[in-house]
Write an enzyme that holds these catalytic residues in place. Structure first.
Site, PDB file in Angstrom:
ATOM      1  N   LYS A   1     -11.104   2.289 -35.802  1.00  0.00           N
ATOM      2  CA  LYS A   1     -10.024   3.199 -36.192  1.00  0.00           C
ATOM      3  C   LYS A   1      -9.770   3.230 -37.707  1.00  0.00           C
ATOM      4  O   LYS A   1     -10.520   3.867 -38.425  1.00  0.00           O
ATOM      5  CB  LYS A   1      -8.778   2.889 -35.356  1.00  0.00           C
TER       6      LYS A   1
ATOM      7  N   TYR B   1      -6.904  -2.751 -23.560  1.00  0.00           N
ATOM      8  CA  TYR B   1      -8.091  -1.905 -23.517  1.00  0.00           C
ATOM      9  C   TYR B   1      -9.033  -2.353 -24.619  1.00  0.00           C
ATOM     10  O   TYR B   1      -8.614  -2.535 -25.758  1.00  0.00           O
ATOM     11  CB  TYR B   1      -7.694  -0.439 -23.718  1.00  0.00           C
TER      12      TYR B   1
ATOM     13  N   ASP C   1      -8.919  -8.353 -30.653  1.00  0.00           N
ATOM     14  CA  ASP C   1      -9.316  -6.956 -30.732  1.00  0.00           C
ATOM     15  C   ASP C   1      -8.262  -6.243 -31.575  1.00  0.00           C
ATOM     16  O   ASP C   1      -7.210  -5.850 -31.086  1.00  0.00           O
ATOM     17  CB  ASP C   1      -9.411  -6.353 -29.329  1.00  0.00           C
TER      18      ASP C   1
HETATM   19  C1  LIG Z   1      -9.481   2.406 -29.435  1.00  0.00           C
HETATM   20  C2  LIG Z   1      -9.682   1.006 -29.017  1.00  0.00           C
HETATM   21  C3  LIG Z   1     -10.937   0.499 -28.680  1.00  0.00           C
HETATM   22  C4  LIG Z   1     -12.144   1.369 -28.525  1.00  0.00           C
HETATM   23  O1  LIG Z   1     -12.512   1.972 -29.699  1.00  0.00           O
HETATM   24  P1  LIG Z   1     -13.428   3.310 -29.636  1.00  0.00           P
HETATM   25  O2  LIG Z   1     -13.743   3.587 -31.043  1.00  0.00           O
HETATM   26  O3  LIG Z   1     -12.591   4.340 -28.956  1.00  0.00           O
HETATM   27  O4  LIG Z   1     -14.634   2.953 -28.814  1.00  0.00           O
HETATM   28  C5  LIG Z   1     -11.061  -0.860 -28.462  1.00  0.00           C
HETATM   29  N1  LIG Z   1     -10.004  -1.668 -28.528  1.00  0.00           N
HETATM   30  C6  LIG Z   1      -8.773  -1.219 -28.815  1.00  0.00           C
HETATM   31  C7  LIG Z   1      -7.646  -2.171 -28.917  1.00  0.00           C
HETATM   32  C8  LIG Z   1      -8.577   0.141 -29.037  1.00  0.00           C
HETATM   33  O5  LIG Z   1      -7.339   0.597 -29.268  1.00  0.00           O
END
Ligand SMILES: *Cc1c(COP(=O)(O)O)cnc(C)c1O
Length: 429
Positions: free
Chosen positions: A267, A144, A239
């Site tokens: 995060k 994701y 990511d």
């Molecule tokens: C949470 C997450 C996102 C998206 O971040 P948001 O702040 O919710 O837009 C993107 N990549 C990964 C791996 C994530 O866990």
């Protein structure tokens, strides 16, 4: 456990927000039932509006590595707020957080702050396309990267050359440049590169997958991505929105010694405030406006409260913290595995540092195909059986659990006991 006040609030919320929530998983649809409303949170414990208390393993989906309202973070936010909540002009906090990140991750030679992980991945992909002059992006099934149109695609089985969008409202044309390969299948990635390598701007990957449950990269998988992107002149984007400062201070890139061209963060680096960042090679980042032609902007980007909360958080994260998190999470992993074993339930407990989860399945979980074999009904029953015993796991079988530095041996022991009783109850149905 009484949920009277929560139920009242939930009924009201549904009038104003879709399913009453501002992010889908919070509505508990994957496990049934209705969400509880938080009154306050401190350390590892959530208190709901009816006064029930829960040991929290969601921790704001991994953002809160120090737990809730850590004193240093709260102090930093208060002090920052007193100096103004947003300037729309530069301030020193941005530099301090950038330096803190770059010191931990030397491959981040330059970065830019945004407001969410979604913005970070969108912007990194735009930059990769600009830098290479190529249209295609290769992503992995079950990874994701936020909710940008062309990243919301996972495609069917095997080697797909044309990905279908996962959401309504995304014309197929917008995902026509998104290639999707199964996670941990280097041969599928190689096949896609053989077919379209000269058109692939970047591979974007969760170096430890955390959005299909926790799935570790197979030995050599990340290195294969590095080698292939190098060979074809594509960029490698990690990511690390979850894994950055989570699986180690250097993130997954440090842990697995594979250096990407760009990293996306979020995060943890916001310490519980909305934030994201993308960064990496200086020559690439110098293409971002106004230095270069790649446009990207943000009214609240580099927000002084978010920078302060992030900096206070990262400053708490010495190497000893990771040793401690490793011990706690490993104890939880063992307890869960033992319970499942004693009760005769096939289970895999995947873990990378302080992110982990259980899959109720016989087979090793290495990709979406194996992750989806988990018994989701059993998980849903376990979730509720644990909730009423005061333990809050993610309300979905395919989400990671997070241990924070606010968790103690005592929390883990109580969780282990509750887990055993809850699993027994879940199996009795
Ligand atoms: C949470 C997450 C996102 C998206 O971040 P948001 O702040 O919710 O837009 C993107 N990549 C990964 C791996 C994530 O866990």
């Amino acid at each position: 456990m009484i949920h009277e006040r929560s139920d009242q609030l939930y009924a009201k919320a549904q009038q104003w927000m879709p399913a009453g929530v501002n992010s889908p998983v919070r509505a508990f649809r994957a496990v049934g039932g209705t969400p509880f409303y938080i009154r306050s949170a401190k350390g590892a414990v959530l208190t709901d509006v009816d006064g029930n208390r829960y040991i929290d393993y969601v921790c704001s989906w991994g953002a809160l590595i120090l737990g809730h309202s850590h004193p240093a973070v709260v102090k930093a936010i208060k002090q920052a707020a007193a100096r103004g909540t947003s300037y729309g002009a530069p301030h020193e906090g941005e530099i301090l957080l950038a330096e803190e990140i770059a010191q931990a991750m030397p491959w981040v030679e330059m970065l830019r702050f945004v407001n969410s992980g979604t913005e970070a991945t969108m912007s990194a992909v735009r930059l990769a396309r600009a830098a290479t002059g190529r249209p295609k992006i290769l992503k992995f099934e079950g990874n994701y990267h936020g909710h940008a149109d062309y990243l919301l695609a996972k495609a069917g089985s095997g080697v797909a050359t044309f990905a279908l969008p996962d959401s309504a409202g995304i014309p197929a044309e917008l995902t026509q440049h998104t290639l999707v390969a199964p996670y941990n299948h280097p041969e599928a990635v190689e096949a896609l590169f053989r077919e379209a390598g000269e058109q692939i701007a970047a591979v974007i990957v969760e170096p430890v997958a955390g959005n299909m449950g926790v799935v570790l990269p197979a030995p050599g998988f990340l290195q294969t991505l590095r080698d292939l992107t190098n060979r074809y002149g594509s960029l490698l984007i990690f990511d690390e929105v979850i894994t950055g400062f989570r699986v180690s201070r250097q993130g997954a890139a440090g842990l697995y010694s594979v250096v990407p061209d760009m990293v996306c963060l979020g995060k943890i680096i916001g310490g519980g405030l909305p934030v994201g960042a993308y960064g990496g090679r200086r020559d690439l980042m110098q293409m971002v406006a106004p230095l270069g032609p790649v446009y990207q902007a943000g009214t609240l980007s580099g927000n002084p409260l978010a920078m302060a909360a992030g900096l206070a958080t990262l400053r708490e994260l010495g190497e000893e913290v990771y040793t401690r998190l490793e011990e706690l999470a490993s104890a939880l992993q063992q307890a869960v595995a033992e319970s499942a074993n004693k009760l005769g339930v096939p289970a895999q407990v995947n873990r990378a540092g302080s992110m982990l989860n259980v899959f109720f399945t016989e087979c090793a979980v290495t990709d979406t195909a194996s992750a989806f074999t988990t018994d989701r009904q059993l998980y849903a029953r376990l979730f509720h059986a644990l909730l009423k015993r005061g333990v809050f796991l993610p309300p979905s079988a395919l989400e990671a659990w997070f241990v924070s530095t606010a968790h103690t041996e005592s929390h883990i022991e109580r969780t282990a006991k509750a887990f055993h009783a809850a699993l027994k109850e879940a199996l009795a149905v």
